[in-house]
Design a protein around this motif. Structure first.
Motif, PDB file in Angstrom:
ATOM      1  N   ASP A   1       0.814  -1.217   0.000  1.00 54.46           N
ATOM      2  CA  ASP A   1       0.000   0.000   0.000  1.00 54.46           C
ATOM      3  C   ASP A   1       0.849   1.269   0.000  1.00 54.46           C
ATOM      4  O   ASP A   1       0.403   2.316  -0.466  1.00 54.46           O
ATOM      5  CB  ASP A   1      -0.914   0.015   1.229  1.00 54.46           C
ATOM      6  CG  ASP A   1      -1.533  -1.342   1.520  1.00 54.46           C
ATOM      7  OD1 ASP A   1      -2.763  -1.466   1.463  1.00 54.46           O
ATOM      8  OD2 ASP A   1      -0.762  -2.283   1.814  1.00 54.46           O
TER       9      ASP A   1
ATOM     10  N   LYS B   1       0.294  -6.821   1.819  1.00 52.97           N
ATOM     11  CA  LYS B   1      -0.550  -5.651   1.980  1.00 52.97           C
ATOM     12  C   LYS B   1      -0.690  -5.367   3.468  1.00 52.97           C
ATOM     13  O   LYS B   1      -0.574  -6.257   4.306  1.00 52.97           O
ATOM     14  CB  LYS B   1      -1.931  -5.876   1.351  1.00 52.97           C
ATOM     15  CG  LYS B   1      -1.904  -5.942  -0.162  1.00 52.97           C
ATOM     16  CD  LYS B   1      -3.315  -6.064  -0.717  1.00 52.97           C
ATOM     17  CE  LYS B   1      -3.312  -6.090  -2.239  1.00 52.97           C
ATOM     18  NZ  LYS B   1      -4.682  -6.245  -2.770  1.00 52.97           N
TER      19      LYS B   1
ATOM     20  N   GLU C   1      -1.931  -5.536  -8.361  1.00 56.33           N
ATOM     21  CA  GLU C   1      -2.530  -6.501  -7.449  1.00 56.33           C
ATOM     22  C   GLU C   1      -2.195  -7.916  -7.917  1.00 56.33           C
ATOM     23  O   GLU C   1      -2.040  -8.180  -9.112  1.00 56.33           O
ATOM     24  CB  GLU C   1      -4.053  -6.332  -7.438  1.00 56.33           C
ATOM     25  CG  GLU C   1      -4.540  -4.931  -7.076  1.00 56.33           C
ATOM     26  CD  GLU C   1      -4.584  -4.702  -5.590  1.00 56.33           C
ATOM     27  OE1 GLU C   1      -4.565  -5.701  -4.836  1.00 56.33           O
ATOM     28  OE2 GLU C   1      -4.644  -3.524  -5.170  1.00 56.33           O
TER      29      GLU C   1
END
Length: 233
Positions: free
Chosen positions: A78, A231, A196
């Motif tokens: 992130d 993440k 992702e």
């Protein structure tokens, strides 16, 4: 008068008053110490991105069950936005011992890394400087695999320390200038891309570009690699 009877004995009143004050101060210090101990158990000290320390409270007893608590410095998926540039704090002066040990450890018998007599003729032609600078003349050429590993290693604390799942590979590795024993290297990293993971919803793939510079500001290694990152959530 000035006396006080306690357990059938007479006690000097001024001494009794002073004793009560001492006991009160001692009790106050003990209470403060207990509060500090509780805060120490329930508080974690960490470094913010700006380099400042901050305290974050954790549930009571959270760390008590950890047999081997760890501290991680890396950034999560992130945090690694494309365009982010990081100048790493670690630097390293490489030595002849590094070169010989690494070369022998990896079973690389190339004489350009080990043979000083051969280096007298070869290093001057590969001078790390330009023009008449022959700072590498007479020195064995540094093993480039060590240079690559050192570059990635210097980048770890501010990028992937404790937050990476796996190093997926290198899409580009270049050595624009040679490295010789006695050179001092530093590193910078830029985040080129991130995406992702299709099969791992709690992870993502980040593309890093690492650059190693010598003491003259010359790029001696450029590496682009992909890492599978955790993440935050």
């Amino acid at each position: 008068g000035d006396g006080l009877e306690y357990n059938g004995k007479m006690i000097d009143l001024p001494h009794y008053v002073r004793a009560k004050k001492v006991i009160a101060r001692s009790s106050s210090r003990d209470g403060a110490q207990n509060n500090n101990d509780k805060m120490s158990k329930d508080t974690t000290i960490s470094m913010s991105d700006g380099g400042e320390t901050k305290q974050t409270s954790s549930p009571s007893g959270e760390d008590e069950n950890e047999i081997f608590p760890r501290v991680y410095l890396g950034k999560y998926f992130d945090d690694l936005n494309p365009g982010l540039k990081i100048r790493h704090f670690l630097t390293r002066t490489v030595t002849e011992a590094d070169n010989v040990f690494f070369t022998c450890l990896t079973l690389n018998p190339a004489p350009i890394h080990l043979d000083h007599e051969l280096s007298k003729g070869n290093s001057s032609g590969l001078s790390s400087g330009s023009g008449t600078d022959t700072s590498g003349a007479g020195k064995p050429l540094f093993n480039s695999m060590f240079t690559l590993a050192l570059l990635v290693g210097m980048s770890i604390p501010e990028t992937t320390h404790g937050t990476t799942v796996a190093n997926l590979g290198f899409s580009e590795v270049l050595f624009p200038k040679p490295v010789y024993p006695g050179d001092t290297l530093r590193a910078e990293t830029m985040v080129l891309d991130r995406r992702e993971s299709k099969s791992r919803p709690t992870q993502g793939i980040v593309t890093f570009q690492h650059l190693a510079y010598n003491q003259r500001g010359e790029v001696v290694c450029k590496a682009t690699r992909q890492a599978l990152m955790k993440k935050r959530s």
